[in-house]
Write an enzyme that holds these catalytic residues in place. Structure first.
Site, PDB file in Angstrom:
ATOM      1  N   GLY A   1      27.118  17.992 -20.278  1.00 42.48           N
ATOM      2  CA  GLY A   1      28.665  17.553 -21.042  1.00 42.48           C
ATOM      3  C   GLY A   1      28.621  18.501 -22.062  1.00 42.48           C
ATOM      4  O   GLY A   1      29.714  19.247 -22.641  1.00 42.48           O
ATOM      5  N   THR A   2      27.459  18.752 -22.947  1.00 39.41           N
ATOM      6  CA  THR A   2      27.654  19.633 -24.208  1.00 39.41           C
ATOM      7  C   THR A   2      28.129  21.191 -23.899  1.00 39.41           C
ATOM      8  O   THR A   2      29.002  21.658 -24.524  1.00 39.41           O
ATOM      9  CB  THR A   2      26.321  19.700 -24.572  1.00 39.41           C
ATOM     10  OG1 THR A   2      26.087  18.268 -25.221  1.00 39.41           O
ATOM     11  CG2 THR A   2      26.364  20.609 -26.142  1.00 39.41           C
TER      12      THR A   2
ATOM     13  N   ASN B   1      33.026   7.641 -26.405  1.00 38.93           N
ATOM     14  CA  ASN B   1      31.524   7.454 -25.983  1.00 38.93           C
ATOM     15  C   ASN B   1      31.372   6.142 -26.968  1.00 38.93           C
ATOM     16  O   ASN B   1      30.182   5.515 -26.563  1.00 38.93           O
ATOM     17  CB  ASN B   1      30.731   8.500 -26.196  1.00 38.93           C
ATOM     18  CG  ASN B   1      30.786   9.275 -27.370  1.00 38.93           C
ATOM     19  OD1 ASN B   1      31.788   9.858 -27.701  1.00 38.93           O
ATOM     20  ND2 ASN B   1      29.894   9.519 -28.180  1.00 38.93           N
TER      21      ASN B   1
ATOM     22  N   GLN C   1      32.166  10.238 -20.187  1.00 40.19           N
ATOM     23  CA  GLN C   1      31.973   8.669 -19.942  1.00 40.19           C
ATOM     24  C   GLN C   1      32.875   8.140 -18.883  1.00 40.19           C
ATOM     25  O   GLN C   1      32.811   6.922 -18.629  1.00 40.19           O
ATOM     26  CB  GLN C   1      32.322   7.831 -21.277  1.00 40.19           C
ATOM     27  CG  GLN C   1      31.320   8.273 -22.570  1.00 40.19           C
ATOM     28  CD  GLN C   1      29.918   7.813 -22.132  1.00 40.19           C
ATOM     29  OE1 GLN C   1      29.894   6.851 -21.551  1.00 40.19           O
ATOM     30  NE2 GLN C   1      28.937   8.341 -22.981  1.00 40.19           N
TER      31      GLN C   1
ATOM     32  N   SER D   1      29.425  15.148 -16.794  1.00 39.62           N
ATOM     33  CA  SER D   1      27.807  15.161 -16.771  1.00 39.62           C
ATOM     34  C   SER D   1      27.245  14.121 -15.546  1.00 39.62           C
ATOM     35  O   SER D   1      27.822  13.055 -15.484  1.00 39.62           O
ATOM     36  CB  SER D   1      27.522  14.850 -18.322  1.00 39.62           C
ATOM     37  OG  SER D   1      26.199  15.040 -18.519  1.00 39.62           O
ATOM     38  N   ALA D   2      25.959  14.656 -15.286  1.00 38.92           N
ATOM     39  CA  ALA D   2      25.260  13.772 -14.295  1.00 38.92           C
ATOM     40  C   ALA D   2      24.692  12.619 -14.699  1.00 38.92           C
ATOM     41  O   ALA D   2      24.437  11.604 -14.219  1.00 38.92           O
ATOM     42  CB  ALA D   2      24.113  14.706 -13.528  1.00 38.92           C
ATOM     43  N   HIS D   3      23.861  12.807 -15.989  1.00 39.73           N
ATOM     44  CA  HIS D   3      23.023  11.989 -16.248  1.00 39.73           C
ATOM     45  C   HIS D   3      23.524  10.436 -16.809  1.00 39.73           C
ATOM     46  O   HIS D   3      22.827   9.761 -17.358  1.00 39.73           O
ATOM     47  CB  HIS D   3      21.990  12.469 -17.512  1.00 39.73           C
ATOM     48  CG  HIS D   3      22.447  12.662 -18.750  1.00 39.73           C
ATOM     49  ND1 HIS D   3      22.261  11.544 -19.895  1.00 39.73           N
ATOM     50  CD2 HIS D   3      23.224  13.268 -19.385  1.00 39.73           C
ATOM     51  CE1 HIS D   3      22.744  12.127 -20.750  1.00 39.73           C
ATOM     52  NE2 HIS D   3      23.495  13.326 -20.568  1.00 39.73           N
TER      53      HIS D   3
ATOM     54  N   THR E   1      20.403  31.941 -13.083  1.00 36.88           N
ATOM     55  CA  THR E   1      20.282  31.231 -11.885  1.00 36.88           C
ATOM     56  C   THR E   1      20.450  29.712 -11.428  1.00 36.88           C
ATOM     57  O   THR E   1      20.161  28.913 -12.295  1.00 36.88           O
ATOM     58  CB  THR E   1      18.710  31.482 -11.224  1.00 36.88           C
ATOM     59  OG1 THR E   1      18.190  32.795 -11.377  1.00 36.88           O
ATOM     60  CG2 THR E   1      18.228  31.023 -10.089  1.00 36.88           C
TER      61      THR E   1
ATOM     62  N   CYS F   1      20.305  10.060 -37.452  1.00 35.50           N
ATOM     63  CA  CYS F   1      19.400   9.868 -38.448  1.00 35.50           C
ATOM     64  C   CYS F   1      19.044  11.069 -38.948  1.00 35.50           C
ATOM     65  O   CYS F   1      18.395  11.789 -38.407  1.00 35.50           O
ATOM     66  CB  CYS F   1      18.202   9.136 -38.089  1.00 35.50           C
ATOM     67  SG  CYS F   1      17.128   8.737 -39.523  1.00 35.50           S
TER      68      CYS F   1
HETATM   69  C1  LIG Z   1      31.678  11.813 -24.621  1.00 30.74           C
HETATM   70  C2  LIG Z   1      30.746  12.813 -24.231  1.00 30.74           C
HETATM   71  N1  LIG Z   1      30.723  14.165 -24.457  1.00 30.74           N
HETATM   72  C3  LIG Z   1      29.832  14.848 -24.260  1.00 30.74           C
HETATM   73  C4  LIG Z   1      28.304  14.370 -24.043  1.00 30.74           C
HETATM   74  C5  LIG Z   1      27.067  15.308 -24.156  1.00 30.74           C
HETATM   75  O1  LIG Z   1      26.484  15.209 -22.596  1.00 30.74           O
HETATM   76  P1  LIG Z   1      25.341  16.137 -22.056  1.00 30.74           P
HETATM   77  O2  LIG Z   1      24.484  14.819 -22.684  1.00 30.74           O
HETATM   78  O3  LIG Z   1      25.395  15.991 -20.573  1.00 30.74           O
HETATM   79  O4  LIG Z   1      25.037  17.406 -22.704  1.00 30.74           O
HETATM   80  C6  LIG Z   1      28.114  12.962 -24.125  1.00 30.74           C
HETATM   81  C7  LIG Z   1      26.705  12.433 -24.265  1.00 30.74           C
HETATM   82  O5  LIG Z   1      26.418  11.311 -24.753  1.00 30.74           O
HETATM   83  C8  LIG Z   1      29.440  12.160 -24.310  1.00 30.74           C
HETATM   84  O6  LIG Z   1      29.341  10.708 -24.448  1.00 30.74           O
END
Ligand SMILES: Cc1ncc(COP(=O)(O)O)c(C=O)c1O
Length: 391
Positions: A73-74, A154, A182, A202-204, A240, A332
């Protein structure tokens, strides 16, 4: 024997679905080819990559050529914003609009873009972290080229009506990006029927592996690439391709499709039970989530510092010590607990903001765990909370 901790932090990440692990396995070993190689090994890898792309595209109701794999996602957010901003500059546009409650991956990219000459408006949000449509309308300028507003927040779960915001942008010829990390596969979203130009997933967060995500880029939308290198991902992202993770991502999507509406209802029931339990037994709570306009997997509360003083650091440590894994959205830094920017954006004082707890629910959450989690919160607050008159 100490019992297993209760995990209510599914919005941070999820365990990988065993079916996902199984699907990925062969692509680390037997089918290890580079998807860009023309020989048999490469073709096998390429076929798996394209099948995965198709599954993700179908879930979003778009065509596979509009899906680009990223590292998560980032990276999707960075690529969407920086890529679109660099491209719009060629058309004389340099103004971006976002909100004060977005994820750091959007906010910090916007801050970076300000250092290279773009101007950014950070919209105020309401008490649940949502942007009001007229707040957006007031912010449009002649040189606005891009708007980025997340689908679900989130920390709070609040949903934006991305169809409505996208419409407001499209009528003005402005690109609209949404961070749907989310909500992807949790809330039905046929992106082609929405006026969305760019969408991050995002997958995780959906029982897939960490380190892979995707960016939807509507056909015809121009963005500049930010990762230079080989011509992978049709020239949009050098590097890759990570075939095993792409296969895992697609398998995770299939797993989410099986749960469907029934799973959404089950999670809503758990969330409502948690709200009820907390309201009944805790004093001075702010419900920072609006149950009628939020994704059901997230519930956020904080303690009103004029009624109950709760030390944020002690809170997190005590909950963890009592066997409850949750999040508070705060970072933190340099040894001190910074209040979450989202909590401050919804109008809380730093003290109230530091006392926030985000509970997030998922596939393995049970009703019994909800009851136990409420008991833990009540006990911890009884121990570390101080009624305001004693502060
Ligand atoms: C709303 C949102 N955007 C982006 C991200 C970042 O995703 P990733 O952890 O796959 O980089 C998160 C992860 O917490 C998220 O909740």
């Amino acid at each position: 024997m100490k019992s297993k901790p209760i995990y209510l932090d599914y919005s941070a990440t999820t365990p990988v679905d065993p079916a996902v692990v199984e699907a990925m396995g062969p692509y680390f070993t037997g089918f290890f080819g580079n998807a860009s190689s023309v020989h048999a090994h490469g073709r096998k890898a390429k076929a798996a990559l394209e099948r995965s792309r198709e599954i993700i595209a179908t879930e979003l109701g778009v065509v596979p050529g509009e899906i680009f794999f990223t590292s998560g996602g980032t990276e999707s957010n960075n690529t969407a914003l920086t890529g679109a901003a660099q491209a719009m500059r060629k058309n004389g546009k340099s103004h971006i609009i976002t909100s004060k409650a977005e994820h750091h991956a959007v906010l910090e990219t916007c801050e970076y873009l300000e250092t290279i000459g773009f101007s950014v408006t950070y919209l105020d949000v309401n008490r649940y972290g949502g942007v009001e449509p007229d707040t957006l309308e007031w912010a449009f300028r002649e040189d606005t080229g891009l708007v980025s507003l997340m689908h679900a927040n989130n920390e709070l779960g609040t949903l934006h009506d991305i169809g409505l915001f996208g419409d407001l942008c499209r009528h003005r010829g402005i690109l609209f990006h949404s961070d749907a990390v989310q909500t992807f596969t949790k809330i039905p979203m046929q992106t082609h029927s929405f006026p969305v130009d760019l969408l991050s997933v995002s997958a995780h967060k959906i029982y897939g592996p960490k380190g892979i995500g995707a960016l939807y880029v509507r056909n015809g939308v121009e963005i500049e690439r930010i990762l230079h290198g080989g011509g992978q991902e049709r020239g949009r992202r050098g590097g890759t391709e990570n075939v095993p993770l792409a296969v895992g991502f697609a398998e995770a999507v299939k797993g989410m499709q099986q749960g469907g509406e029934q799973e959404r209802m089950r999670i809503r029931m758990l969330r409502d039970k948690m709200i009820e339990g907390l309201k009944e037994s805790c004093h001075g709570i702010h419900m920072n989530t609006d149950p009628d306009n939020s994704i059901e997997s997230i519930l956020n509360i904080s303690f009103d510092d004029t009624i109950m003083s709760v030390d944020g650091e002690a809170l997190l440590m005590s909950l963890d010590g009592a066997g409850l894994c949750v999040s508070n959205g705060s970072a933190c830094t340099s040894g001190s607990l910074e209040p979450s920017h989202v909590q401050l954006a919804i109008g809380h004082t730093p003290a109230t903001a530091r006392s926030a707890i985000r509970f997030s629910f998922g596939r393995y959450t049970t009703e019994e765990e909800i009851g136990l989690a409420v008991d833990i919160v009540v006990k911890v607050i009884a121990k570390i909370g101080r009624p305001a008159e004693n502060v």
